[in-house]
Design a protein around this motif. Structure first.
Motif, PDB file in Angstrom:
ATOM      1  N   ILE A  29       0.845  -1.202   0.000  1.00 43.03           N
ATOM      2  CA  ILE A  29       0.000   0.000   0.000  1.00 43.03           C
ATOM      3  C   ILE A  29       0.879   1.251   0.000  1.00 43.03           C
ATOM      4  O   ILE A  29       0.702   2.164  -0.809  1.00 43.03           O
ATOM      5  CB  ILE A  29      -0.904   0.005   1.255  1.00 43.03           C
ATOM      6  N   ALA A  30       1.850   1.252   0.905  1.00 37.40           N
ATOM      7  CA  ALA A  30       2.695   2.429   1.047  1.00 37.40           C
ATOM      8  C   ALA A  30       3.481   2.695  -0.232  1.00 37.40           C
ATOM      9  O   ALA A  30       3.655   3.834  -0.648  1.00 37.40           O
ATOM     10  CB  ALA A  30       3.643   2.246   2.223  1.00 37.40           C
ATOM     11  N   ASP A  31       3.943   1.637  -0.870  1.00 46.31           N
ATOM     12  CA  ASP A  31       4.790   1.773  -2.061  1.00 46.31           C
ATOM     13  C   ASP A  31       4.021   2.181  -3.308  1.00 46.31           C
ATOM     14  O   ASP A  31       4.563   2.834  -4.188  1.00 46.31           O
ATOM     15  CB  ASP A  31       5.448   0.415  -2.361  1.00 46.31           C
ATOM     16  N   THR A  32       2.798   1.706  -3.438  1.00 42.79           N
ATOM     17  CA  THR A  32       2.150   1.725  -4.738  1.00 42.79           C
ATOM     18  C   THR A  32       0.980   2.692  -4.861  1.00 42.79           C
ATOM     19  O   THR A  32       0.736   3.222  -5.930  1.00 42.79           O
ATOM     20  CB  THR A  32       1.637   0.302  -5.080  1.00 42.79           C
ATOM     21  N   THR A  33       0.211   2.874  -3.784  1.00 40.55           N
ATOM     22  CA  THR A  33      -1.086   3.520  -3.963  1.00 40.55           C
ATOM     23  C   THR A  33      -1.060   5.004  -3.624  1.00 40.55           C
ATOM     24  O   THR A  33      -0.200   5.486  -2.904  1.00 40.55           O
ATOM     25  CB  THR A  33      -2.145   2.835  -3.081  1.00 40.55           C
ATOM     26  N   GLU A  34      -2.054   5.683  -4.176  1.00 43.25           N
ATOM     27  CA  GLU A  34      -2.221   7.104  -3.856  1.00 43.25           C
ATOM     28  C   GLU A  34      -3.344   7.292  -2.853  1.00 43.25           C
ATOM     29  O   GLU A  34      -3.302   8.141  -1.987  1.00 43.25           O
ATOM     30  CB  GLU A  34      -2.570   7.889  -5.129  1.00 43.25           C
ATOM     31  N   GLN A  35      -4.397   6.470  -3.037  1.00 44.31           N
ATOM     32  CA  GLN A  35      -5.543   6.544  -2.142  1.00 44.31           C
ATOM     33  C   GLN A  35      -5.670   5.191  -1.463  1.00 44.31           C
ATOM     34  O   GLN A  35      -5.320   4.168  -2.038  1.00 44.31           O
ATOM     35  CB  GLN A  35      -6.827   6.812  -2.950  1.00 44.31           C
ATOM     36  N   VAL A  36      -6.198   5.183  -0.258  1.00 44.39           N
ATOM     37  CA  VAL A  36      -6.354   3.895   0.400  1.00 44.39           C
ATOM     38  C   VAL A  36      -7.679   3.847   1.145  1.00 44.39           C
ATOM     39  O   VAL A  36      -8.163   4.855   1.666  1.00 44.39           O
ATOM     40  CB  VAL A  36      -5.155   3.586   1.335  1.00 44.39           C
ATOM     41  N   THR A  37      -8.295   2.649   1.103  1.00 44.93           N
ATOM     42  CA  THR A  37      -9.529   2.396   1.829  1.00 44.93           C
ATOM     43  C   THR A  37      -9.233   1.274   2.820  1.00 44.93           C
ATOM     44  O   THR A  37      -8.735   0.225   2.414  1.00 44.93           O
ATOM     45  CB  THR A  37     -10.641   1.941   0.855  1.00 44.93           C
ATOM     46  N   VAL A  38      -9.482   1.516   4.090  1.00 40.85           N
ATOM     47  CA  VAL A  38      -9.230   0.482   5.088  1.00 40.85           C
ATOM     48  C   VAL A  38     -10.558  -0.169   5.441  1.00 40.85           C
ATOM     49  O   VAL A  38     -11.524   0.524   5.759  1.00 40.85           O
ATOM     50  CB  VAL A  38      -8.586   1.075   6.360  1.00 40.85           C
ATOM     51  N   MET A  39     -10.612  -1.488   5.345  1.00 35.36           N
ATOM     52  CA  MET A  39     -11.864  -2.190   5.645  1.00 35.36           C
ATOM     53  C   MET A  39     -11.698  -3.074   6.861  1.00 35.36           C
ATOM     54  O   MET A  39     -10.659  -3.682   7.076  1.00 35.36           O
ATOM     55  CB  MET A  39     -12.307  -3.026   4.447  1.00 35.36           C
ATOM     56  N   TYR A  40     -12.746  -3.129   7.671  1.00 35.93           N
ATOM     57  CA  TYR A  40     -12.743  -4.014   8.824  1.00 35.93           C
ATOM     58  C   TYR A  40     -14.144  -4.577   8.973  1.00 35.93           C
ATOM     59  O   TYR A  40     -15.114  -3.800   9.021  1.00 35.93           O
ATOM     60  CB  TYR A  40     -12.318  -3.259  10.078  1.00 35.93           C
ATOM     61  N   ASN A  41     -14.255  -5.900   9.014  1.00 36.74           N
ATOM     62  CA  ASN A  41     -15.558  -6.511   9.248  1.00 36.74           C
ATOM     63  C   ASN A  41     -16.632  -6.069   8.264  1.00 36.74           C
ATOM     64  O   ASN A  41     -17.767  -5.846   8.653  1.00 36.74           O
ATOM     65  CB  ASN A  41     -16.013  -6.132  10.663  1.00 36.74           C
ATOM     66  N   GLY A  42     -16.250  -5.917   6.980  1.00 32.04           N
ATOM     67  CA  GLY A  42     -17.241  -5.579   5.968  1.00 32.04           C
ATOM     68  C   GLY A  42     -17.504  -4.097   5.818  1.00 32.04           C
ATOM     69  O   GLY A  42     -18.243  -3.688   4.938  1.00 32.04           O
ATOM     70  N   GLN A  43     -16.914  -3.288   6.694  1.00 32.55           N
ATOM     71  CA  GLN A  43     -17.183  -1.862   6.604  1.00 32.55           C
ATOM     72  C   GLN A  43     -15.915  -1.073   6.325  1.00 32.55           C
ATOM     73  O   GLN A  43     -14.823  -1.492   6.697  1.00 32.55           O
ATOM     74  CB  GLN A  43     -17.789  -1.366   7.925  1.00 32.55           C
ATOM     75  N   VAL A  44     -16.103   0.071   5.673  1.00 32.76           N
ATOM     76  CA  VAL A  44     -14.966   0.961   5.465  1.00 32.76           C
ATOM     77  C   VAL A  44     -14.761   1.724   6.764  1.00 32.76           C
ATOM     78  O   VAL A  44     -15.680   2.364   7.263  1.00 32.76           O
ATOM     79  CB  VAL A  44     -15.259   1.949   4.319  1.00 32.76           C
ATOM     80  N   VAL A  45     -13.566   1.602   7.347  1.00 32.40           N
ATOM     81  CA  VAL A  45     -13.336   2.360   8.566  1.00 32.40           C
ATOM     82  C   VAL A  45     -12.573   3.640   8.274  1.00 32.40           C
ATOM     83  O   VAL A  45     -12.619   4.579   9.039  1.00 32.40           O
ATOM     84  CB  VAL A  45     -12.591   1.540   9.648  1.00 32.40           C
ATOM     85  N   GLU A  46     -11.864   3.679   7.155  1.00 35.90           N
ATOM     86  CA  GLU A  46     -11.116   4.875   6.851  1.00 35.90           C
ATOM     87  C   GLU A  46     -10.872   4.969   5.347  1.00 35.90           C
ATOM     88  O   GLU A  46     -10.608   3.975   4.688  1.00 35.90           O
ATOM     89  CB  GLU A  46      -9.779   4.870   7.599  1.00 35.90           C
ATOM     90  N   ASN A  47     -10.976   6.166   4.819  1.00 35.04           N
ATOM     91  CA  ASN A  47     -10.812   6.436   3.402  1.00 35.04           C
ATOM     92  C   ASN A  47      -9.934   7.663   3.307  1.00 35.04           C
ATOM     93  O   ASN A  47     -10.183   8.633   3.996  1.00 35.04           O
ATOM     94  CB  ASN A  47     -12.186   6.798   2.816  1.00 35.04           C
ATOM     95  N   GLY A  48      -8.921   7.657   2.481  1.00 33.81           N
ATOM     96  CA  GLY A  48      -8.154   8.895   2.379  1.00 33.81           C
ATOM     97  C   GLY A  48      -6.901   8.700   1.568  1.00 33.81           C
ATOM     98  O   GLY A  48      -6.676   7.617   1.010  1.00 33.81           O
ATOM     99  N   SER A  49      -6.085   9.733   1.462  1.00 36.51           N
ATOM    100  CA  SER A  49      -4.854   9.594   0.704  1.00 36.51           C
ATOM    101  C   SER A  49      -3.903   8.714   1.508  1.00 36.51           C
ATOM    102  O   SER A  49      -3.931   8.706   2.740  1.00 36.51           O
ATOM    103  CB  SER A  49      -4.235  10.967   0.441  1.00 36.51           C
ATOM    104  N   THR A  50      -3.090   7.961   0.784  1.00 37.69           N
ATOM    105  CA  THR A  50      -2.224   6.994   1.434  1.00 37.69           C
ATOM    106  C   THR A  50      -1.316   7.657   2.470  1.00 37.69           C
ATOM    107  O   THR A  50      -1.175   7.166   3.592  1.00 37.69           O
ATOM    108  CB  THR A  50      -1.379   6.262   0.375  1.00 37.69           C
TER     109      THR A  50
END
Lengths: 563, 323
Positions: A219-240
């Protein structure tokens, strides 16, 4: 800001089960813009892949989209019928799967599979399709596309196959590619190349990429945006950058802190503590009726001297016509009492072959292995049984290393029975003790392996390995099939065992941060040869060999994180 | 590829030499043919003369080499019972069995694969489930019972098809065929179904389970992700992968069809090799038994050789491994 090419709005996927509706994906929302790489990260079971499958219309029955919308280039695609969805698949949305070894049909040439896909999506003659296929192979940097075109998948290495898979996903210039753990099955060096290729393609062709992974380094190396998921839900959305350096959600924080750091050595692996799932594991119980391993006579429990293993590459009638592949070439090292010795290297470097020779699963062609001063290679069969009792192995794949037709109790009891360690009436008690020690409940004994998760299965493997009270444990990539959080638990168990029982360990891994945490000394293998043996600290701070330096550089790093 | 084939051919010869030894040993160990041929009222001179005439007075290794030499030329001696050349009798009977076996094999393979693919694709369908249940009958009922049931239904009750024999046959060169007359074709139907039913259900169930396994593979999922249609996925990508293990079984079963035609031929009084063999056993007609044994083993060996070659042809991974 450019318009998103793909928008997911409030997507919920449900699976009807006997116990009511199960929702593996709940109210997930994110966008992908042209040329953007969005990472979707989380543990297995978090719903990352399920979201990707919903986008491409490949949800397995009986899973279905319950609510929410998916928009592709301004067109709603979640409510299309089967034929319309199929028309989008491959043409507008490409897909890359985790395992390049299994995603290509073994009975068709690379060329046939490319031409088939191109002709399906673009209205071109077979000659034009062939030219386009060759151009694509060239595009994904496959050397000598003309020859490769007529070859079968088994003639390609893992990294090359993943390139072919990417070429297939690119056949009709899709606007989005869903890459589901595209590099998890690959080596560090190949992983870096494939990720670079994906980055380059996103930049040049403006294709939007959903990169599903559990690896924070990727994630750190490749992406610009990241979505963190836990238990089927998005817990965090934002720039990497923002998510990694200043995570807002508690789960993201604990996930990031659980990633093993290459920079420092910690006493224990931090676990993902979110959700209160950390299993308490009392190591005192373990030491209760287990005498510490007795020290070896010379202080060196295992001495390996110039072992070599050759495999037949091409058979022939005359011995001189046969060709061999040297998997392990004159490897020598010692392991001291109570030491954890690490072996690192790319796949195919011979790490596992060394482990198998020490475990007497493979014969040694030449060289010597001494265990506590006694030569293993010339032992009589009766002595070998005694030796095998003192060494035990833990394998990489917790799914295939346990017999699916045996109950856990029988699996753990088998070594006790085989080596006649206990009278039959005491076995069941000992099995319970062992299961307790690795943090499994008593009820586990009467279940079958498939009823457990990957991490739990690996605990069963550890319990089985401990059953004979071994002095020496061989761990062959024990956690590379597991999630970060589970990995931390398993590694902590191994570490505790090692410290409290004075176990000596050979620890094989391609994951350098893990090796740094686990091992006292490390050997680096390259093409069957041991190129460097160092104390772990020296190796990581001051590598001597160029190859070691290269390996260390290739590690995906969480640079933003100050460990 | 060539070394692989040569190795297989070499192995095939070994198998044939061993079955040849077994066939030959029957002459020495299963009863005394001279006793059987001459009956109660014989003189010692008669016995000696016949022994010399049949070559039975020579040492056993010499007899074996002679036997092999003759067998290679298709010469298995004279039938004890009919007093005619065994090769002649076999040539007379072979067309009946081969035509029956060929039709049964085609029936088993074509229907078996088609139904197997169908039941795999429509896994949860009503029709597919019915076929699967019905196929249990094919697997579990013994051949003779199926034959008798078919005769009862189609010959006795409905009177549509003949219950025994080959019907009218036409002589084409040295070959008698039932394919050219209506009664000949009609006569073929019941025995072919009886003979092929077990193989058909076996192939069907095997194709189904292999196909289901293949459909779970990642490359099928990836083929879907590439947007290929279900038809292309099922019949191009999945079926070819399914065939790799199925071919081995089909090869073995083809041999079995010819070898175990005995029961079907008995039920339908089919004038083929099976019936010949049964009669030979009853009369301890050892040359016929030996010839039959050799012929069946040659067929098995040849079919399996072809299967191995076909295998490498379908699966490129084997081509490399075999090099």
């Amino acid at each position: 800001m450019t318009e998103p090419v793909l928008s997911i709005r409030d997507l919920t996927v449900e699976i009807p089960t006997r116990h009511g509706l199960f929702k593996p994906v709940q109210n997930v929302t994110y966008d992908i813009r042209p040329g953007e790489i969005r990472g979707v990260v989380g543990e297995s079971g978090a719903g990352k892949s399920m979201t990707g499958n919903a986008v491409i219309g490949l949800l397995d029955d009986p899973a279905r989209i319950a609510s929410g919308e998916i928009w592709l280039n301004g067109r709603r695609i979640d409510n299309l019928n089967v034929e319309e969805q199929r028309a989008i698949r491959g043409r507008e949305i490409g897909m890359i799967f985790q395992d390049p070894l299994t995603s290509l049909n073994p009975l068709f040439t690379i060329g046939e599979q490319l031409v088939e896909t191109i002709q399906l999506h673009l209205n071109v003659s077979s000659k034009e399709a062939r030219e386009r296929a060759l151009a694509l192979l060239d595009r994904v940097s496959i050397p000598d596309p003309k020859t490769r075109f007529d070859q079968y998948p088994h003639q390609f290495s893992g990294g090359m196959r993943q390139r072919v898979v990417i070429a297939l996903a690119l056949c009709s210039e899709p606007s989005v590619i869903v890459a589901d753990e595209p590099t998890t099955a690959l080596d560090v060096s190949i992983q870096a190349q494939v990720l670079d290729l994906i980055k380059e393609l996103a930049r040049e062709t403006q294709v939007g990429v959903i990169l599903v992974t559990h690896d924070m380094g990727v994630i750190a190396d490749t992406t610009e945006q990241v979505t963190v998921m836990y238990n089927g839900q998005v817990v965090e959305n934002g720039s990497t950058d923002q998510v990694l350096s200043a995570p807002k959600h508690e789960y993201t924080k604990s996930l990031i802190s659980a990633v093993p750091r290459p920079q420092v050595k910690l006493h224990r692996f931090p676990q993902v503590s979110y959700g209160g799932r950390e299993t308490m594991f009392k190591i005192e119980d373990l030491a209760r009726n287990w005498t510490k391993s007795e020290p070896s006579k010379s202080g060196k429990l295992l001495e390996v001297e110039g072992i070599t293993k050759k495999f037949l590459e091409k058979s022939a009638v005359l011995p001189s016509w046969r060709t061999y592949f040297t998997a392990v070439d004159e490897v020598s090292f010692d392991i001291k009492d109570g030491e954890v010795f690490g072996l690192v290297g790319e796949s195919g470097s011979g790490k596992s072959t060394v482990a198998r020779m020490i475990g007497t699963l493979l014969d040694v062609d030449s060289g010597r292995i001494r265990f506590d001063g006694e030569e293993v290679t010339t032992m009589a069969p009766a002595e070998i049984a005694g030796y095998r009792r003192q060494i035990q192995m833990i394998f990489q794949d917790p799914f295939s290393s346990l017999n699916p037709r045996m109950k856990v109790e029988s699996i753990v009891a088998e070594p006790l029975l085989h080596h006649k360690i206990l009278p039959p009436d005491q076995i069941s008690g000992r099995v319970q003790e062992l299961l307790d020690r690795v943090g499994l409940t008593r009820a586990a004994a009467s279940k079958y392996p498939h009823e457990f998760s990957g991490g739990q299965r690996q605990r069963i493997s550890i319990a089985r390995a401990l059953a004979t009270q071994p002095r020496f444990l061989i761990c062959d990539e024990p956690t590379s099939a597991l999630d970060v959080s589970i990995q931390a638990q398993i590694l902590n168990i191994l570490k505790d065992l090692q410290e409290h029982l004075g176990l000596t360990m050979l620890f094989i891994s391609h994951d350098l941060p893990v090796v740094r945490q686990m091992c006292d000394r490390v050997g680096v293998m390259k093409q069957g040869q041991l190129v460097e043996v160092q104390d772990t600290e020296t190796l990581f701070s001051n590598p001597q060999q160029d190859y070691t330096k290269k390996l260390l550089e290739l590690m995906p790093r969480l640079a933003q994180l100050s460990g | 590829m060539l070394p692989f084939i040569l190795k297989r051919i070499f192995q095939s010869f070994l198998v044939l030499i061993i079955t040849g030894a077994i066939a030959f040993s029957m002459f020495t160990f299963v009863g005394d043919p001279v006793d059987n041929m001459l009956g109660q009222e014989r003189t010692m001179e008669d016995v000696e003369r016949l022994r010399a005439q049949l070559g039975l007075d020579q040492p056993i290794p010499v007899q074996y080499v002679k036997f092999l030499g003759e067998a290679v030329q298709g010469n298995f001696g004279v039938s004890y019972r009919q007093g005619r050349e065994v090769s002649e009798i076999i040539m007379e009977r072979a067309p009946a069995t081969l035509e029956l076996a060929a039709l049964s094999a085609i029936f088993a393979i074509v229907v078996g694969i088609a139904l197997g693919v169908f039941t795999a694709i429509r896994r949860d369908g009503l029709v597919a489930n019915f076929i699967m249940s019905a196929s249990l009958i094919g697997v579990s009922l013994p051949t003779f019972l199926i034959g008798i049931l078919l005769i009862y239904l189609f010959s006795v009750e409905l009177g549509w098809l003949p219950s025994f024999g080959r019907g009218e046959v036409v002589q084409v060169g040295g070959w008698t065929t039932g394919f050219l007359t209506e009664s000949g074709l009609k006569a073929l139907i019941l025995p072919s179904i009886t003979l092929g039913l077990y193989q058909m259900t076996l192939i069907m169930r095997l194709v189904r389970s292999e196909m289901l396994e293949v459909l779970r593979q990642d490359y099928i999922r990836f083929a879907r992700a590439r947007g290929l249609s279900e038809r292309v996925i099922n019949f191009r990508h999945a079926l070819k992968n399914t065939m790799v293990p199925v071919i081995t079984v089909i090869g073995l079963q083809l041999g079995a069809i010819i070898a175990f035609a005995i029961i079907t031929e008995t039920v339908f009084q089919w004038p083929g090799l099976g019936l010949l063999f049964i009669n030979a056993i009853q009369f301890v007609d050892i040359p016929v038994m030996a010839a039959y044994l050799m012929m069946i083993s040659v067929m098995f060996v040849v079919i399996n050789l072809l299967v191995d070659i076909l295998y490498a042809f379908i699966d490129p991974r084997l081509r490399v491994a075999a090099k």
